[in-house]
Design a protein around this motif. Sequence first.
Motif, short mmCIF file in Angstrom:
data_model
loop_
_atom_site.label_atom_id
_atom_site.label_comp_id
_atom_site.label_asym_id
_atom_site.label_seq_id
_atom_site.Cartn_x
_atom_site.Cartn_y
_atom_site.Cartn_z
N SER A 40 58.77 -18.87 -48.91
CA SER A 40 57.81 -19.67 -49.67
C SER A 40 57.10 -20.70 -48.79
CB SER A 40 58.51 -20.39 -50.82
OG SER A 40 59.25 -19.49 -51.57
N PHE A 41 57.84 -21.33 -47.90
CA PHE A 41 57.21 -22.36 -47.06
C PHE A 41 56.21 -21.74 -46.09
CE2 PHE A 41 56.91 -25.29 -43.46
CZ PHE A 41 56.49 -26.42 -44.13
N GLN A 42 56.64 -20.69 -45.40
CA GLN A 42 55.74 -20.05 -44.43
C GLN A 42 54.47 -19.55 -45.11
OE1 GLN A 42 58.81 -17.29 -43.26
NE2 GLN A 42 59.03 -18.22 -41.25
N LEU A 43 54.61 -19.02 -46.32
CA LEU A 43 53.43 -18.48 -47.02
C LEU A 43 52.51 -19.61 -47.50
CD1 LEU A 43 55.12 -15.57 -49.03
CD2 LEU A 43 53.74 -15.38 -46.94
N SER A 44 53.09 -20.75 -47.88
CA SER A 44 52.24 -21.89 -48.29
C SER A 44 51.42 -22.38 -47.10
CB SER A 44 53.09 -23.07 -48.80
OG SER A 44 53.91 -22.67 -49.85
N VAL A 45 52.06 -22.49 -45.96
CA VAL A 45 51.34 -22.96 -44.76
C VAL A 45 50.26 -21.94 -44.40
CG1 VAL A 45 51.58 -23.51 -42.31
CG2 VAL A 45 53.30 -24.33 -43.93
N ALA A 46 50.61 -20.65 -44.45
CA ALA A 46 49.64 -19.60 -44.10
C ALA A 46 48.44 -19.62 -45.06
CB ALA A 46 50.33 -18.24 -44.14
N ALA A 129 63.22 -24.20 -47.55
CA ALA A 129 63.22 -24.47 -46.10
C ALA A 129 62.91 -25.93 -45.81
CB ALA A 129 62.21 -23.56 -45.40
N SER A 130 62.12 -26.56 -46.68
CA SER A 130 61.65 -27.92 -46.36
C SER A 130 62.37 -29.02 -47.14
CB SER A 130 60.14 -28.02 -46.65
OG SER A 130 59.89 -27.85 -48.03
N ALA A 131 63.14 -28.65 -48.19
CA ALA A 131 63.65 -29.64 -49.15
C ALA A 131 64.37 -30.84 -48.52
CB ALA A 131 64.57 -28.94 -50.15
N LEU A 132 65.33 -30.54 -47.65
CA LEU A 132 66.15 -31.62 -47.10
C LEU A 132 65.31 -32.60 -46.27
CD1 LEU A 132 69.03 -32.57 -47.18
CD2 LEU A 132 69.51 -31.16 -45.18
N LYS A 133 64.49 -32.03 -45.40
CA LYS A 133 63.67 -32.87 -44.52
C LYS A 133 62.69 -33.71 -45.34
CE LYS A 133 61.37 -32.56 -40.12
NZ LYS A 133 60.74 -31.70 -39.14
N LYS A 291 44.89 -31.93 -58.89
CA LYS A 291 46.13 -32.65 -59.23
C LYS A 291 47.35 -31.95 -58.61
CE LYS A 291 45.55 -34.89 -63.72
NZ LYS A 291 45.85 -34.65 -65.13
N ALA A 292 47.38 -30.61 -58.70
CA ALA A 292 48.55 -29.86 -58.23
C ALA A 292 48.63 -29.84 -56.71
CB ALA A 292 48.51 -28.44 -58.80
N SER A 293 47.48 -29.97 -56.05
CA SER A 293 47.50 -29.85 -54.58
C SER A 293 48.16 -31.07 -53.93
CB SER A 293 46.09 -29.66 -54.03
OG SER A 293 45.36 -30.84 -54.18
N ARG A 294 48.13 -32.22 -54.63
CA ARG A 294 48.67 -33.44 -54.00
C ARG A 294 50.12 -33.28 -53.57
NH1 ARG A 294 45.87 -37.13 -58.13
NH2 ARG A 294 47.68 -36.56 -59.34
N CYS A 295 50.96 -32.72 -54.48
CA CYS A 295 52.40 -32.64 -54.16
C CYS A 295 52.68 -31.58 -53.06
CB CYS A 295 53.23 -32.39 -55.41
SG CYS A 295 52.93 -30.82 -56.21
N ILE A 296 51.82 -30.58 -52.97
CA ILE A 296 52.05 -29.56 -51.92
C ILE A 296 51.59 -30.10 -50.55
CG2 ILE A 296 51.66 -27.16 -51.23
CD1 ILE A 296 50.85 -26.56 -54.10
N GLU A 297 50.45 -30.78 -50.57
CA GLU A 297 49.96 -31.40 -49.31
C GLU A 297 51.00 -32.41 -48.81
OE1 GLU A 297 47.39 -30.43 -47.73
OE2 GLU A 297 46.04 -29.47 -49.18
N LYS A 298 51.60 -33.14 -49.76
CA LYS A 298 52.61 -34.14 -49.39
C LYS A 298 53.82 -33.46 -48.75
CE LYS A 298 53.57 -38.65 -51.15
NZ LYS A 298 53.80 -39.43 -52.36
N MET A 299 54.20 -32.31 -49.31
CA MET A 299 55.33 -31.58 -48.73
C MET A 299 55.02 -31.19 -47.27
SD MET A 299 56.84 -27.82 -49.69
CE MET A 299 55.36 -26.87 -49.37
N ILE A 300 53.82 -30.65 -47.07
CA ILE A 300 53.46 -30.19 -45.72
C ILE A 300 53.47 -31.38 -44.75
CG2 ILE A 300 51.62 -29.11 -44.33
CD1 ILE A 300 51.01 -27.34 -46.84
N GLU A 301 52.94 -32.51 -45.22
CA GLU A 301 52.91 -33.72 -44.39
C GLU A 301 54.31 -34.24 -44.08
OE1 GLU A 301 50.41 -36.65 -46.39
OE2 GLU A 301 51.84 -38.17 -45.67
N LEU A 302 55.19 -34.30 -45.12
CA LEU A 302 56.53 -34.86 -44.91
C LEU A 302 57.49 -33.91 -44.19
CD1 LEU A 302 57.10 -36.63 -48.37
CD2 LEU A 302 56.84 -37.75 -46.16
N SER A 303 57.08 -32.65 -44.05
CA SER A 303 58.00 -31.73 -43.36
C SER A 303 57.64 -31.58 -41.89
CB SER A 303 58.03 -30.37 -44.08
OG SER A 303 56.75 -29.90 -44.28
N LYS A 304 56.68 -32.37 -41.41
CA LYS A 304 56.29 -32.29 -39.99
C LYS A 304 57.34 -32.94 -39.10
CE LYS A 304 51.38 -31.75 -40.57
NZ LYS A 304 50.20 -32.48 -41.01
#
Length: 304
Positions: A40-46, A129-133, A291-304
């Motif tokens: 799921s994480f790799q596909l979201s980034v892709a 894959a990203s939850a803990l970080k 509205k929905a994109s905010r939480c996904i963008e935040k995930m990508i940012e916080l998992s760097k």
Amino acid sequence: MVKDIQEKILQLKKEKDCFILAHSYVAKEITEIADSVGDSFQLSVAAKNIPNKMILFCGVHFMAETAKILSPDKKVVLASPYAGCPMAEQFLPEKVISFKEEHPDYAVVSYVNTTAALKCVTDVCVTSASALKVVKNMPEENILFIPDINLGSYVKENCPEKNFVLWNGGCPIHGAMTEKDAIMAKSRHPGAKLLVHPECPPEVCKQAAYIGSTSGIMNYVDNSDDKEFIIGTEISIAELLSYKYPEKNFYPMSKHLICADMKETTLMDVYKALSGTGGLEIKMSEETTKKASRCIEKMIELSK
Ligand code: 13P
Ligand code: SF4
């Protein structure tokens, strides 16, 4: 025959300027013709960086929705209209809204396996894959984690510095695994390492040598000298790993680790979706996408 259809799909893909994303749990004849295969994480980034006009998603509904949220200007089509994840619809946004009203000091963390409507009331989205970080990197101390209680328990255990409220949802496939399944698999294959997905219950995870997402499990094998593994996630992963490492042995933890929704998509569904006679185009209002994109963008940012 399979090869003929695959050839036709590749031709249509070119004509339609389409990029095919496929989750690693879908059938092998589909992953073979996909442009990007992953968890799921790799596909979201892709999905965020695709130059093509169209995205064809081979997976389940929330994943195609996530791709649409991340690439709102593209035509996004889910190959099988009937492929859904039961976990994604376990809680209604209204329940989250009233929790937030009663507990304004809590941040809502949702697993990506949720509807777009639920993502609209989520502060930060996570994948396995990203939850803990992501949770560790969030400034908030109080977390409502939904919908997967098993993934939530795994994060809670590894993040003792924060307070968690967990709701009782989860994956009916991984969540149905028992301690006995893990112990039996280990006694059948005493030399094998048990690798499990955190969607499995804590008592199953306790039996494992490694706990991680689909890509985490695959990376673990890539970096291990061991020769035998018990794979505690969807059965396709044991199969994919066997093709990748034919000299090693991979045993599914249980024969029941099959996600019927991930197996819903057939090669013919892919062909029909591309030829315009099948599939489900994902439509979403501009407001929901935003509205929905905010939480996904935040995930990508916080998992760097
Ligand atoms: P990941 O793709 O994050 O490993 O999750 C597994 C799953 O069950 C997807 O629906
Ligand atoms: Fe949903 Fe579980 Fe299937 Fe993943 S494996 S799509 S979480 S039901």
